[in-house]
Design an enzyme around this catalytic site. Sequence first.
Site, mmCIF file in Angstrom:
data_model
loop_
_atom_site.group_PDB
_atom_site.id
_atom_site.type_symbol
_atom_site.label_atom_id
_atom_site.label_comp_id
_atom_site.label_asym_id
_atom_site.label_seq_id
_atom_site.Cartn_x
_atom_site.Cartn_y
_atom_site.Cartn_z
ATOM 1 N N ARG B 60 0.894 -1.151 0.000
ATOM 2 C CA ARG B 60 0.000 0.000 0.000
ATOM 3 C C ARG B 60 0.931 1.198 0.000
ATOM 4 N NH1 ARG B 60 -4.999 -0.847 3.881
ATOM 5 N NH2 ARG B 60 -5.489 -2.964 3.287
ATOM 6 N N ASP B 62 0.564 5.387 0.730
ATOM 7 C CA ASP B 62 -0.432 6.358 1.200
ATOM 8 C C ASP B 62 -0.785 7.359 0.117
ATOM 9 O OD1 ASP B 62 -0.930 5.518 3.780
ATOM 10 O OD2 ASP B 62 0.885 6.477 4.540
ATOM 11 N N TYR B 120 12.777 2.913 -0.033
ATOM 12 C CA TYR B 120 12.048 4.175 -0.123
ATOM 13 C C TYR B 120 13.064 5.311 -0.083
ATOM 14 C CZ TYR B 120 7.436 2.137 0.914
ATOM 15 O OH TYR B 120 6.256 1.438 0.871
ATOM 16 N N ARG B 207 8.222 7.293 6.608
ATOM 17 C CA ARG B 207 7.977 8.721 6.860
ATOM 18 C C ARG B 207 8.309 9.111 8.295
ATOM 19 N NH1 ARG B 207 1.976 9.236 4.759
ATOM 20 N NH2 ARG B 207 2.113 11.206 5.890
#
Lengths: 261, 261
Positions: B60, B62, B120, B207
């Site tokens: 997933r 965001d 990421y 994050r």
Amino acid sequence: MSAKEKKLPPERNIALRLAYLGTNYHGWQYQNNALSIQQVLQEALAKATGCQVVLSGVGRTDAGVHARAYVANGRMRTGIPLDKLPLAVGAYLPEDIAVSRATEVPEDFDARFNCRSKEYTYLIHNSRTRNPFYHNRAYFCPAPLDFEAMVQAAPHFEGQQDFAAVRSVGTPVRSTVRTMLYCRAERQGDLIAVRVRADGFLYNMARAIAGTLIYCGLGKISPEEIPAVLASRDRERAGPTAPACGLYMTGLDYGMEELDV
Amino acid sequence: MSAKEKKLPPERNIALRLAYLGTNYHGWQYQNNALSIQQVLQEALAKATGCQVVLSGVGRTDAGVHARAYVANGRMRTGIPLDKLPLAVGAYLPEDIAVSRATEVPEDFDARFNCRSKEYTYLIHNSRTRNPFYHNRAYFCPAPLDFEAMVQAAPHFEGQQDFAAVRSVGTPVRSTVRTMLYCRAERQGDLIAVRVRADGFLYNMARAIAGTLIYCGLGKISPEEIPAVLASRDRERAGPTAPACGLYMTGLDYGMEELDV
């Protein structure tokens, strides 16, 4: 002089250096029926300084064209220190327009008429598959381009020449002769950048040169033909006007350290 | 087998490599009330192949998060050659989503469960003035960041550790232990990139790590405190969850040349 006028700071001619992503605007120039950079910036300045400001920009840019470097000036009465003005205006600007510097300039300075030369960069994304991060930021050309042909063709646009073959008919101009300081094609991975710097640009000239170099890359025009295309003054012989989304204003020469990029 | 079924090509498990600009989407995962990448891609595949496809994505992401590298797979019956499938699907995709490759994978391959590690990259634009070209593509941090403190803090996130302090509570997970292969801060001009690669990520973990490194850059947390912050398992002791717009999925490891980036 009335009591009210006495309280206002003196009027100064202030030049702003800015950058913008042009996607959501109908170009720099104010228009009655469409949103322009000029309108948004003038409204933000009015909110930040409390004064109406009429800006003069270095050039019209078409709808969708971007600027990494842009200068506009206007007469303002503001007590905001110039080093704080970019932040103060920024508070009222959308995130796709940013003022990076404010400089006091001579009374007779005009961003358009004092500019000695401008650089535009045209970005072509030459790849079989799209890159979402270049959406609206480069012209996507999936057909293979002969980069060497583009490199060879580019310098034919340099020097003092008549550029009538690579302009669209727009506002009448006295002369279609301009001096091109350089015209070159550079490659960065799957991006091809066409860089042009001239003392002035005719309407759509940067995009028509980019379109003509793309035609050279596609083999539709040979590099050696460029001088004859220019000499013909015939818009039909050059390549098409490349789409706005690939064009960036990237450099300005005023002979002033505070404004030049 | 009916006559109709006979005409269909055999069902194959096909993995797609794609990229997307997440700004206009509510993440990868299909949702009833909001537009997702999964929905748009499934609809484009249905139009291109004439078959309904249900995709499984590597993770997933965001709302607002981007992917330079993403893999999704699904069972499809299509006669379109796999090297032509990206172009065929692309004809029905918006310009902020692009499929670059289609590969047949083993029957039991699943983009989520077969992924060994993901990278990421979190982009921070650290500058006094905004850059319109980073709007929605990097987190704008106008306060000066101590880059060296961020560089020193980053490796404290490496190794097999409990990451409970840097996750948001979401879908229940069996364990909050993950193995971080690397965590580093790199600088490119006024951009700071935080790169993290792990065998798995908890909800908002990338994050929250970025937000914690930003806190180190701001002097609110010292690099030496990171081990204690992680050991506390206390979300309050780490930095905030950095905004979605700066986050990119940038690397995937399946141990398969066709899919890895």
